[in-house]
Enzyme design. Structure first.
Site, mmCIF file in Angstrom:
data_model
loop_
_atom_site.group_PDB
_atom_site.id
_atom_site.type_symbol
_atom_site.label_atom_id
_atom_site.label_comp_id
_atom_site.label_asym_id
_atom_site.label_seq_id
_atom_site.Cartn_x
_atom_site.Cartn_y
_atom_site.Cartn_z
ATOM 1 N N ASP A 13 48.145 47.261 46.244
ATOM 2 C CA ASP A 13 49.404 47.110 45.515
ATOM 3 C C ASP A 13 50.557 47.722 46.276
ATOM 4 O OD1 ASP A 13 48.152 45.991 43.112
ATOM 5 O OD2 ASP A 13 47.181 47.942 43.095
ATOM 6 N N GLY A 40 48.156 39.334 43.373
ATOM 7 C CA GLY A 40 49.478 38.823 43.051
ATOM 8 C C GLY A 40 50.505 39.403 43.995
ATOM 9 N N HIS A 41 51.331 38.540 44.553
ATOM 10 C CA HIS A 41 52.448 39.026 45.375
ATOM 11 C C HIS A 41 53.729 38.655 44.662
ATOM 12 C CE1 HIS A 41 49.933 38.726 49.302
ATOM 13 N NE2 HIS A 41 49.516 39.643 48.471
ATOM 14 N N THR A 275 36.672 44.602 45.953
ATOM 15 C CA THR A 275 36.652 43.167 45.651
ATOM 16 C C THR A 275 35.501 42.517 46.421
ATOM 17 O OG1 THR A 275 38.042 41.220 45.339
ATOM 18 C CG2 THR A 275 38.361 42.436 47.411
ATOM 19 N N ARG A 339 47.847 45.638 34.018
ATOM 20 C CA ARG A 339 47.316 46.985 33.779
ATOM 21 C C ARG A 339 48.169 48.037 34.482
ATOM 22 N NH1 ARG A 339 41.127 46.454 35.600
ATOM 23 N NH2 ARG A 339 42.086 45.223 37.234
HETATM 24 P P1 IMP Z 1 37.904 41.554 41.484
HETATM 25 O O1 IMP Z 1 38.500 41.310 42.805
HETATM 26 O O2 IMP Z 1 38.566 40.831 40.362
HETATM 27 O O3 IMP Z 1 36.410 41.349 41.498
HETATM 28 O O4 IMP Z 1 38.115 43.110 41.144
HETATM 29 C C1 IMP Z 1 37.406 44.116 41.833
HETATM 30 C C2 IMP Z 1 38.252 45.372 41.976
HETATM 31 O O5 IMP Z 1 39.328 45.103 42.854
HETATM 32 C C3 IMP Z 1 38.869 45.867 40.668
HETATM 33 O O6 IMP Z 1 38.944 47.277 40.712
HETATM 34 C C4 IMP Z 1 40.261 45.278 40.708
HETATM 35 O O7 IMP Z 1 41.173 46.023 39.960
HETATM 36 C C5 IMP Z 1 40.572 45.364 42.200
HETATM 37 N N1 IMP Z 1 41.517 44.331 42.636
HETATM 38 C C6 IMP Z 1 41.263 43.030 42.850
HETATM 39 N N2 IMP Z 1 42.362 42.374 43.260
HETATM 40 C C7 IMP Z 1 43.342 43.285 43.313
HETATM 41 C C8 IMP Z 1 44.714 43.217 43.707
HETATM 42 O O8 IMP Z 1 45.273 42.192 44.091
HETATM 43 N N3 IMP Z 1 45.410 44.386 43.642
HETATM 44 C C9 IMP Z 1 44.831 45.538 43.255
HETATM 45 N N4 IMP Z 1 43.553 45.659 42.899
HETATM 46 C C10 IMP Z 1 42.810 44.531 42.911
#
Ligand code: IMP
Length: 449
Positions: A13, A40-41, A275, A339
């Site tokens: 982020d 998201g950007h 991720t 969030r």
């Molecule tokens: P997932 O990518 O949806 O499987 O999420 C796995 C972890 O990565 C979680 O803790 C999410 O909050 C974090 N996460 C996934 N994408 C982002 C992002 O774009 N920004 C910040 N955290 C992310």
């Protein structure tokens, strides 16, 4: 010609949207090479914001925007994203939008109320915590990619008969998993005495545990429909060839990462709280389909403090008054999920290790003013043998005056902020090329293109 990759030095982020938006006007092509609509950007635009998720964040500039092989593609979310973008910029055109035929597709059984929701619920019931994913089915989609047998790729959406054949073979397998998970969750709920935290959670759990059977016919019809709609909206093609052609023509190409190096599935600091894709600069070669020798610039976006959403180790996390001030000053809420982000002091160890792994040769620093006027300011220089951060106290600075910066450039920043930037450059072992000190008010010292 320059090929540059931009990623985020921490957990996702840091503000890649800003760095990309400053480089994009001089790029010919922008490629998203990993992740999906979990990311998201946000790009400041006409006094508001354009929120990009799967689409490279320069479509409004009419640039060639490529969603590469390495992404996972979610059709309904994609069309929704386009609609939202059009609300801010009605003239936005998809004439320059390209999608890899080999990108993997997130299907309805990957997301709530099915596989990912069941897996997250099972973890919560068993241990009281889960990964806290974005709920966009990213993990299950990449799992199917690695498994191969149950994968659906963008190209599959274009042939209804082939899609029907595939989906009707996949759905019984997925339904088997769903039924198995439901049974296991029921017995684990009894064993652990699990109780949902509140009514909303109880309702969500009911939706997950009482979901209807997965409807293969519905999915076939819906996703063949998306295939037709996609054909009319984007060019589905061999995007690797396209990027390589642009490089051969001597064009500037910008490779845009989702998330940050700290969430990389191989190199995160707290597996499995990460991720499901590779987020480091090296992944750009695979996700975009180019060779490593092409990438000249590797730019890491560094937030002046750390932030993180979801579960996962965050050694420098802070709580209380200062944390709330930083959250408010930095508008710290997730673009994809809404969030509130956890915040903490700048983590020099993560930056140092990340710089080695990503080979940064330039840093873009963001968020200086979110730290202005704090009663205290610390940076973590390393961890001790127990993994506890070792801090160094820095001098806080007064709010940065944009008039001074516009007049004097770098010299217009308070001395304390300049010292802080020097510290960041030392951790990253490279130069700072651009600084956003206050939501789009920035200083470009050495442009990416
Ligand atoms: P997932 O990518 O949806 O499987 O999420 C796995 C972890 O990565 C979680 O803790 C999410 O909050 C974090 N996460 C996934 N994408 C982002 C992002 O774009 N920004 C910040 N955290 C992310």
């Amino acid at each position: 010609m320059v090929v540059a990759v931009v990623n985020d030095t921490f957990w996702g982020d840091c503000g890649k949207g800003w760095a990309v938006s400053r480089a994009a006007p001089n790029a010919y092509t922008i490629v998203r090479f990993n992740g999906g609509c979990n990311a998201g950007h946000s790009v400041p635009y006409k006094g508001g914001e354009l929120n990009y998720h799967q689409v490279p964040s320069a479509l409004h500039l009419g640039k060639n925007c490529i969603m590469g092989n390495g992404i996972v593609f979610n059709p309904p979310q994609f069309f929704n994203e386009l609609e939202e973008l059009k609300k801010v910029e009605p003239e936005i055109s998809t004439d320059t939008l390209y999608l890899s035929d080999s990108a993997h597709v997130t299907m309805p059984y990957h997301v709530k109320p099915y596989i990912e929701a069941l897996e997250e619920l099972l973890d919560a019931v068993r241990t009281g915590k889960n990964i806290g994913t974005t709920g966009k089915g990213i993990g299950p989609t990449y799992s199917d990619k690695a498994n191969r047998r149950y994968a659906v790729r963008v190209g599959d959406l274009l042939d209804q008969d082939a899609l029907a054949d595939k989906v009707s073979r996949i759905v019984p397998v997925k339904q088997g998993f769903v039924d198995f998970y439901k049974g296991l969750i029921g017995s684990e709920m009894e064993r652990t005495g699990y109780k949902p935290a509140n009514e909303a959670e109880e309702k969500t759990n009911r939706e997950i545990l009482e979901s209807p059977p997965i409807d293969a016919d519905y999915i076939i019809e819906k996703f063949a429909g998306y295939g037709k709609q996609l054909r009319d909206t984007v060019e589905i093609t061999d995007t690797s060839k396209m990027v390589n052609d642009h490089i051969d023509e001597g064009r500037n190409v910008l490779l845009e990462a989702a998330q940050g190096g700290g969430l990389d599935v191989d190199y995160c600091n707290d597996f499995p709280n990460c991720t499901s894709s590779n987020t480091i600069t090296g992944a750009a070669c695979i996700g975009a389909g180019i060779s490593p020798d092409k990438i000249e610039k590797r730019i890491g976006v560094v937030k002046a403090y750390c932030s993180r959403v979801g579960s996962g180790a965050f050694p420098t996390e802070i709580f209380g008054g200062i944390a709330e001030t930083i959250q408010d000053n930095g508008k710290e809420y997730g673009r994809a999920t809404g969030r509130k982000r956890r915040v903490g002091w700048l983590d020099g160890k993560v930056l140092r290790d990340g710089s080695r792994l990503n080979g940064y040769n330039g840093l873009a620093v963001i968020g200086l003013n979110a730290l202005a006027d704090l009663p205290e300011l610390k940076v973590c220089t390393d961890y001790d043998s127990d993994g506890t951060p070792i801090y160094y106290d820095m001098d806080p600075w007064p709010r940065i005056d944009s008039g001074e910066v516009e007049k004097k450039g770098l010299e217009g920043l308070p001395l304390q902020a300049i010292r802080y930037l020097d510290t960041i450059a030392k951790f990253g072992n490279t130069e700072i090329i651009m600084i956003d000190y206050d939501f789009g008010k920035d200083l470009i010292l050495n442009p990416i293109f």
